[in-house]
Structure formats: C-alpha cells, structure tokens
Write a protein that holds these residues in place. Structure first.
Motif, PDB file in Angstrom:
ATOM      1  N   SER A 117      33.878  37.864  32.283  1.00 32.54           N
ATOM      2  CA  SER A 117      35.275  37.772  32.627  1.00 32.54           C
ATOM      3  C   SER A 117      35.922  36.836  31.684  1.00 32.54           C
ATOM      4  O   SER A 117      37.005  36.968  31.149  1.00 32.54           O
ATOM      5  N   LEU A 121      39.034  37.387  29.170  1.00 26.19           N
ATOM      6  CA  LEU A 121      40.077  36.544  29.335  1.00 26.19           C
ATOM      7  C   LEU A 121      40.667  35.579  28.128  1.00 26.19           C
ATOM      8  O   LEU A 121      41.626  35.607  27.937  1.00 26.19           O
ATOM      9  N   LEU A 199      42.265  45.120  32.208  1.00 24.19           N
ATOM     10  CA  LEU A 199      43.304  44.136  31.982  1.00 24.19           C
ATOM     11  C   LEU A 199      44.733  44.996  31.232  1.00 24.19           C
ATOM     12  O   LEU A 199      45.688  44.707  31.353  1.00 24.19           O
ATOM     13  N   ILE A 204      47.757  46.263  36.604  1.00 23.93           N
ATOM     14  CA  ILE A 204      47.613  44.877  36.310  1.00 23.93           C
ATOM     15  C   ILE A 204      48.892  44.198  36.224  1.00 23.93           C
ATOM     16  O   ILE A 204      49.536  43.178  36.528  1.00 23.93           O
ATOM     17  N   ILE A 218      43.905  37.970  38.375  1.00 30.91           N
ATOM     18  CA  ILE A 218      42.581  38.243  37.832  1.00 30.91           C
ATOM     19  C   ILE A 218      41.695  38.436  38.988  1.00 30.91           C
ATOM     20  O   ILE A 218      40.833  39.380  38.869  1.00 30.91           O
ATOM     21  N   ALA A 222      41.990  42.313  38.737  1.00 32.94           N
ATOM     22  CA  ALA A 222      41.232  42.693  37.593  1.00 32.94           C
ATOM     23  C   ALA A 222      39.645  42.607  37.844  1.00 32.94           C
ATOM     24  O   ALA A 222      39.085  43.738  37.767  1.00 32.94           O
TER      25      ALA A 222
END
Lengths: 309, 333, 314
Positions: A117, A121, A199, A204, A218, A222
């Motif tokens: 993750s 990100l 994402l 989202i 998130i 996500a």
C-alpha cells in the motif's frame, strides 16, 4: 450461499481422496519392497515384517485397509522407527511447525500489504522504491539462502538470537522471518498493483467527493478493496509456507514435522512419507477451504458470482 | 442574481509522455443561486475536467492549473489547502458521477456510504446517521429504505444506484451540486426519473446545479442557462431559450441538429458532425472547429475568434458574428 | 471586440476546404510491438535482468571451460581452498573447482527451468485451449480436474515423485526432475489460457470486428494473438524462476542430481556442510547465483507485463 459451500466441500473431499490415492499408488509403484535393502535377514523375519505391515496382501486390499485406517485417524506406522507411529511424529512435530508457520504468516500478512500500500500511495517515490527493493529481494532469495544468511550474519553476531534449535520465543524469530520473506514479498507486489488499480476507480473519487479525510479514503475504501486479491492467494501462500518450513526446519535444526518429513525422504521411509504427505495435504486443503469461505464473507459480490456459475 | 460560483479564466493542462495536453483553455462562466447551468459538449471537450477542477479531484500530477480562479461563495477554491477543501467537498458542494455501476464502493453497505460524509462534517451519532440515511433514501424514492441501507451496491439496479449516489451527494444539503453526466449510463425511462428527481430536490433544498452532459435533450428539460464547450474552450453561452431559439455558433447548430425530435418528418435524416475534435496536444491556432465547420472562412484557420455578445446573457465565439462577415453564407441567424 | 487591423475583407471568404481533414489524427501513432519493446527498453530493471540472463546463459557454457578444471576432478590435497588465483571461487571439500562446478550447476538449473517452463507452456496451452473452445460441460469437467490437481501442493508432489522415480542413493535425474515439475506445473498456464480464450471468444472487440466483416484468420492474427501472447509470455517468464526455485529446493533437501553432477541447489546443500566448518563461500557463491537468476527472470517478467499492458501506455 450454502449451495456453493457444499460444492466447495465436495471438491475438497475429492481432492483429499485424490491425494491419498495418488500417494498410495506412487508409493506402491516402487519396485520391490522396503525391506529388501535390509538384506540378509532370515526368511522368517522377513515374512513376519511383511505381514506386520500388511504387505503380503493384494494391493487393492491394502488400499482399502489404508483408507479405513485413515478414516479412523490412523496415519500408519513408520518403517524405520519401530517405536513411533506416524501419528506420534505428527503429534510431536506438528505443533512446532504450526507455530512457525503461523508466525511467518502473521509477519507476511501484516507487513506485505502494508508495504504494498505504501508503495502504491507513493508511486515512483522513495517509499515505493524501498518497498519494491525489499520485495525483489524477497522473491529472488530462496528461503534456504535467507535462513543461512540470517544464521551466518545475524545469529552469529547478535547474542540475542540463538543460532538454532527451538524452545523460547527468541528461537522462533529468525526462522519465522526467513520463512515469511517470500510470501511477504509476493503479497507486497500484489498489493501494490491491486492498490494502484483501486485508486483509479470511480468509487475512490466518490469517497473523496464526500470530503472525508485522506486516511479514511485510503483505509476504508482503497485498502479494503485492494486487499481482496491478496486474500485470494492466501491458500497458495500457506502451501508455500508449508514447503518452506521443510527447508527452514532443516537449516535451523527445528524439531518440527518438516524435519521428520525430510528425514523420512533421506531414509526412504515410505510409510512415513505417505503418512506425512497425506497429513500435509489434508491440512492444506482444509486451509484452502477456510480461505475460500472467508473470502466469501469479505467480498459481498462473490456470493452472486460463484453461485451464478 | 447572487452568484454562488464564478470560474474566471481557468486553464488546466495535463503533462503526458508526448507533452502538455491543454484540456481546458481559459474558460469563464458563473452559476447563480438556485440556478441550473448546463455544460454541454462532446467527450473530450473538457467539461469533466472543469467539473473535477471545482472539486479539485483531478490527479495532480499529471494535471495542473495554469491560470484562473474558481470563486465559490467569495473564496478562491484554487488557493485552498487540501484540508480546507475537505470541509467543502460533500458539505457545501456535492457531486454525482457518470457511471452508477462503478461509483459506489462494492464492499461497503449502502447506508454507511451515504452517511459517511455527514458523519464527518456534522459529527452526528450513529443512530442519527442511520435515521438520516433512511430519510434520504426515502427522499430519492428508494423503496424499503430500512432494508436497503444494509445492502451492498451490487444488490441495486443502475437507476437505484444513481438514486443512492444522489442521496449520498445531497445528504449534507450542499449549496451546489455538480452532476457529471448523471444519466448517460442509464436507460431512457430511468433517465427521465432521475432528472425529475434532481429538479424536485433542487426546489426543496434550494441548491444550484452544474449539469455536465452531451445530451441537449436533457439540457432543454433541466437548465436555466447553457455553456457550450468545444476543444477545451467555451464557444457559446446563454440562457437556454437563447441557445435553442437564437443559436449562433455553427457547432451548437450542429449539436442541436443531431438531437432526434418527435416532430421530425420521416424522410428527414439526423445530422451527424463529421470528424472528431482536435487533439489538444497540439491545440489549433485559430478556431478549433475549423476542420469540421461547414461555414469556415479563411480567417478562421489561423485567427482565434473573440466573444461576440448578442445580448447581456448570450455570447458566442465565431468569426461569422464579426461585422466583416456580413453576407457570407452561414452568418445569417 | 477589439478592432484588428490585420483583418482584411478577403479573409472573410469561404475557405477552400472539405471536411476530410477533420478525421486526421495529429498525434504520432505507435505500433504495438515496437511500442512494447520501447517501453521494455525504458525499464532499466527489466533490461538489467535481460542482460544478466544472457550473461549467465553464456557463462553456463563458457564458465566450465576456462578455469582449466573439470566439474568432477577431485584433488584431495587441495580441499576447501579459499577463493583466490588458484581456484577463482575456491574449492570444495573434495578439492573440486567451485568455479567450474557453479557454472556447471547454473547450466543445469537454467536448463531445468527453461525446459520445465516450456513443457508447462505446451501442456497448458493445449489443455487450456481445448477447455476454452470445448462445450461448457467438457470445460467444466476439465477445469474441476485442473482445480483438484492445483490444490495439491506443487512442491509436495514434486518431492513425492522424485522419491518414487529416483533410485535409492542414485540421486534424481534431470528427466525425473522435469517430469515431476511438469506434472502439476502446467495448471496455472492452462487456467490462464482458458480464461483468455473464453474472454476473447466473447469479447466485444472480436465480435465487433467480425460484424465488420473480418475473417476468422484476421481476428486471430490481429486480436487474439497479440492479446493472448502477452500474458502467456509473461507467465512463461515467471514460470522459469519458479521451476528453478523448485529444483534448488529439491537439491537442498537432498533430492537433486547425483554427484559429481551438480545444480545450484545441490551445491548450496553441499555448501551448508561447508558453512558449519567455516567455509561460508561454498554456500554464498551458489546462493548469489540462484538469487541472481531468480531476480533476473522476475524483473524481466514484471517488465514484460508492464510493457505489454496497454493501459499503462503513456
């Protein structure tokens, strides 16, 4: 939903049966019998041994007897160890292996998705590169090498870690880590690509349009969706951990079931090989079943999809 | 009329592998209180980028703002920090997206998705939130709301999901609703229901709407004013009647001619607009519609037309409106 | 409006043009495969992997010839010599040259990986292809069978087969290793191919081009091939390291090739004994080579996947 569960259960049972049959057939296809190598024994003793293990009966009868014994939970006797049965060895070794496997799985399942993750990100930034370097090392370095390296460079220099053996929780740290690294890396990579895909999804954007915090977008939206493919490979992961444990137990000298298995291979102890293989297969198939059922509860869509088939 | 949103000279570009793509090129328009403004154009004309700019939901990078201001209730949204924007999104401005099949989170119960924004902005309790979710679903005419809030999106039809999206966007009673092609992905019968619902809610809740669409049929029904976009620019804007009855820009004319009408004669053919909009990776120097225009003049190729004001509210960007073009075919109304 | 002095009346005449220009695409077009290659080229890690694979491939043949030793020649007076000018990678406990043995082992490991992947590919494409084309019923049965085989842990069955198929004390031959790995290894490929075939059979774009009058051959060439080839290529690239890993694990568990033949796995297993008496290089060198091979194929496979994915096209 129950229809799918039932179908899945039947398939699992069929798989277990297939494994038993394949294993049995393979082990009995070896020419000669296991006692031939211990030659020069008096014919009477040889005959006694054969009948003791039921080897004087026709193969089909042996198969039926074996299946019957398995149903009663009897995995058979060891040919080389006259004292312990396969069940004894499983009882002694499995708890150790299970602890090792569970710890490794925990490490992988916590850090793998987290790293993945983070990488997604911060795509193409430092955390991404760092995570992916760890992941690449994880998939490139087989666990037997990682284990050796850990013993050689960590355990030998840091007194905190025992060099091998089993007992305290310190004993379990390095082997768990060595075992966890490959599944951790696989999960991190999968999580990264899954997260990148999620994402980009419309929902989202919807979540963002609500004005909720970035962390909530998130975590609640996500990660929750991106983790689904990671969960779906849990079965394979557990299977890899199991085989990995053979290697790790050998390197670290851990008295688990994996070490018995490896020993039984080098001893050519066919009944022990057969018993442990079947035990492993059953454990694994149960795990796969649990993972599948769990997945169904985590992804609300799957019920429809799977039942629609 | 009191203005709630003013977009001034907004330019948005995307950095790509090939270079900069100028998605929105210096547009200005405003939205009054309780007013519905339709932004119309083909796909890729920059209308969605405009909508997402107001919400600041564009992925940055590759997107970036070159110039402009977006004034919402007297404050420039482009100058706001992410934290300040979060207080506006979902609270003062709500948004509905094109595809109801993908815009709801598949692994979260519908009720929780609807109230998520409310819980954050107004700190309501779980009980209250649940009550409010049921109330909102009732408002958007979802039957059995008490049962429905505990279901997942895949258990809803497309039209029902869009109702859920509307409930979600309106739960905090926003001043402005941005609807990005809210009916495009729906069946025709469901389209009308959704539009009626939006109108009804607008009257009840006193809000302004920016309606992004490529469907002029929807526009005639819903909007007070129309902004026509082409290749990242506004080519014509005015009151809805002005746009329909007093069409000025050849592009708008073609758009109107391409809408099927019930009063059409049997042998009449629908007009299609030949070609595709220019690639904004190399924006044309002159009028962007030059290549596809039936009335193009030599001047159009390399000279960018300015706005000509036909009334206080109606303006278009076309050389045919220039005094020197008098008498040229196409310049007559 | 600003009075523009440059505006001359003649500019306001009809432009001599037809609307044919309108469809012209101004952005440079890029063909699929050259674009894939270009993007792969841009991926430094994948290119590093490719270069390493080629280098290791060459060395696995050349490396056994240049040190002046053979892989089996023992010299008991030269046991456990550290790496240096005499033995570049040191010598093992029987005084054999590690340099030659390591490259010899790499040759075996690479060969096993590549051949096993190739066999998996053949069986997988055949089985998956048939399942994809066959009727729903046959497809369903074939996939259930594949599922059952797939639920049996891969390495467990490989171990079992190696035990059965090898003679006691005789080691496991390369043939047996490959056979054992291929017996279950083809399943992922079959599932992949079947999925692709089904998807393509029903996909809207092949339907679209059929409705536009395209022949079956054209659809196969223009749509099915480029779209299936990509995932298959990626899968093959990623199957190779899996097979090499499996072989190395087997070798490490004592189920590898019979000495004096060696694979990287058996070398690591021998090295573990060396480690106990302080000759770490005996395990580190084969370990590095195994890791490099795994690394190279994995990054190349990843790079290929990224390069082939049109969605990632920039």
């Amino acid at each position: 939903m129950s229809k799918y569960l039932l179908k899945r259960l039947v398939l699992s049972v069929v798989t277990v049966w297939a494994v038993i049959t394949i294993t049995f057939a393979l082990m009995h296809s070896i020419p000669g019998d296991p006692f031939k190598s211990e030659s020069k024994m008096p014919p009477q003793v040889y005959q006694n041994l054969l009948s003791q293990y039921g080897l004087d009966k026709p193969v089909t009868e042996q198969y039926v007897i074996y299946l019957g014994n398995l149903l009663q939970g009897d995995l058979g006797a060891s040919m080389k160890s006259r004292v312990e049965t396969v069940n004894d060895m499983v009882e002694r070794g499995f708890p150790v292996s299970a602890q090792l496997g569970a710890q490794a799985l925990l490490i992988a399942i916590v850090f793998g998705p987290a790293l993945g993750s983070l990488a997604a990100l911060y795509q193409n930034k430092f955390p991404d590169y760092l995570s992916m370097i760890i992941a690449i090392i994880g998939i490139s370095v087989p666990s037997f090498i990682m284990g050796t390296v850990l013993i050689q460079f960590v355990a030998r220099n840091v007194g905190f870690f025992p060099i091998g053996g089993w007992g305290t929780w310190q004993h379990s740290l390095l082997p768990s880590f060595a075992l966890a690294l490959m599944p951790l890396a696989t999960m991190a990579r999968l999580m990264r690509s899954s997260m990148l895909e999620v994402l980009g999804q419309d929902y989202i954007k919807t979540a963002k349009s609500k004005g909720i915090k970035k962390s909530a977008v998130i975590l609640k939206h996500a990660v929750r969706n991106a983790i689904l493919p990671v969960i779906s490979i849990l079965g394979t992961t557990i299977s890899n951990l199991l085989v990995g444990s053979f290697v790790i137990e050998k390197i670290f000298g851990i008295p688990g079931l994996g070490r018995f298995f490896v020993q039984s291979i080098s001893n050519r102890d066919y009944t022990l090989i057969m018993g442990t293989t079947i035990f492993y297969a059953i454990i694994l198939i149960i795990m796969l079943f649990i993972v599948d059922v769990a997945y169904m509860f985590i992804d609300p869509r799957i019920k429809l999809v799977k039942e629609g088939r | 009329m009191e203005k709630i949103l003013e977009i001034k000279n907004l330019a948005v570009s995307f950095k790509t592998f090939f270079g900069e793509v100028e998605a929105v090129r210096n547009i200005s328009f405003d939205v009054g209180k309780k007013e519905t403004v339709a932004v119309v154009g083909e796909s890729g004309c920059g209308k969605s980028v405009t909508a997402n700019s107001v919400m600041q939901l564009l992925p940055m990078p590759p997107a970036f703002f070159k110039t402009g201001e977006i004034i919402f209730k007297g404050e420039d949204l482009l100058k706001k920090s992410e934290n300040e924007m979060q207080k506006i999104r979902g609270n003062h401005i709500g948004m509905i997206f094109q595809d109801p099949m993908t815009s709801l989170n598949p692994t979260m119960k519908v009720g929780s998705q609807i109230v998520e924004g409310l819980v954050k902005h107004q700190k309501v309790s779980r009980e209250e939130a649940k009550k409010k979710a049921i109330e909102m679903l009732k408002l958007v005419s979802v039957p059995q709301p008490e049962k429905r809030i505990d279901q997942y999106p895949h258990e809803f039809s497309g039209g029902m999901r869009q109702r859920v999206m509307i409930a979600l966007a309106m739960i905090s009673n926003p001043d402005l609703l941005i609807a990005d092609e809210p009916t495009t992905a729906l069946d025709v019968t469901v389209q009308a229901q959704i539009l009626d619902l939006m109108k009804e809610l607008q009257d009840k809740l006193d809000m302004s709407i920016i309606l992004i669409t490529h469907d002029l049929g929807v526009v005639a029904d819903m909007s007070d004013r129309v902004v026509v976009m082409y290749a990242g620019q506004i080519v014509e804007q005015g009151l809805t009647e002005e746009i329909f009855d007093n069409t000025s820009h050849p592009y708008t004319k073609k758009l109107l001619a391409s809408v099927p009408r019930l009063d059409m004669k049997r042998d009449e053919t629908l007009v299609s607009i030949e070609g595709t909009p220019p690639d904004l990776y190399i924006p044309p120097k002159g009028c962007a519609f030059y290549d596809r225009c039936d009335f193009a003049m030599k001047v159009c190729k390399d000279n960018m037309p300015e706005f000509t004001h036909h009334s206080q509210t109606h303006a278009s960007r076309c050389w045919l409106s220039h005094p020197m073009a008098k008498g040229v075919k196409g310049s007559e109304k | 409006m600003k009075a523009d002095t440059n505006l001359r009346p003649e500019l306001f005449e009809r432009a001599e043009k037809d609307n044919k220009n309108a469809d012209k695409i101004k952005r440079p077009t890029i063909k699929y495969w050259p674009d894939v290659w270009r993007r792969l080229n841009h991926n430094k890690l994948a290119m590093l992997g490719l270069v390493l694979i080629i280098l290791m491939g060459i060395m696995s043949f050349l490396g056994t010839e240049i040190s002046g030793y053979t892989y089996f020649e023992q010299n008991l007076s030269m046991r456990n010599i550290d790496p240096g000018s005499e033995f570049w990678f040191g010598s093992d406990e029987l005084g054999r040259d590690m340099f030659t043995r390591v490259w010899y082992g790499a040759r075996y490991s690479l060969a096993i990986g590549i051949i096993a992947a190739f066999i998996d590919f053949l069986i997988g494409v055949l089985y998956g292809g048939i399942a994809g084309i066959a009727s729903r019923r046959v497809d369903s049965i074939m996939m259930r069978v594949a599922e059952v085989i797939y639920s049996i842990p891969y390495l467990l069955i490989v171990i079992l087969l190696s035990v059965v198929l090898s003679r006691e004390g005789g080691g496991t031959s390369m043939f047996v290793l490959i056979l054992a790995m291929s017996l279950t290894g083809w399943v992922p490929m079959a599932i992949l191919v079947r999925g692709q075939v089904l998807q393509l059979k029903e996909s809207e774009y092949s339907l679209a081009s059929e409705s536009l009058g395209a022949t079956k051959g054209w659809i196969l060439k223009k749509h099915i091939f480029p779209n299936t080839l990509g995932p298959i290529l990626v899968n093959v690239t990623l199957t190779i390291p899996r097979a090499i890993f499996a072989e190395a694990t087997l070798g490490f568990l004592g189920l590898g090739l019979q000495a004096p033949k060696s694979s990287l796995g058996t070398l690591a297993n021998d090295g573990l004994a060396g480690l106990a008496v302080g000759n770490a290089y005996q395990i580190i060198i084969p370990a590095i080579l195994i890791s490099l091979i795994m690394f190279s194929f994995n990054v190349l496979g990843d790079g290929l996947r990224d390069a082939l994915d049109p969605r990632l096209r920039k």
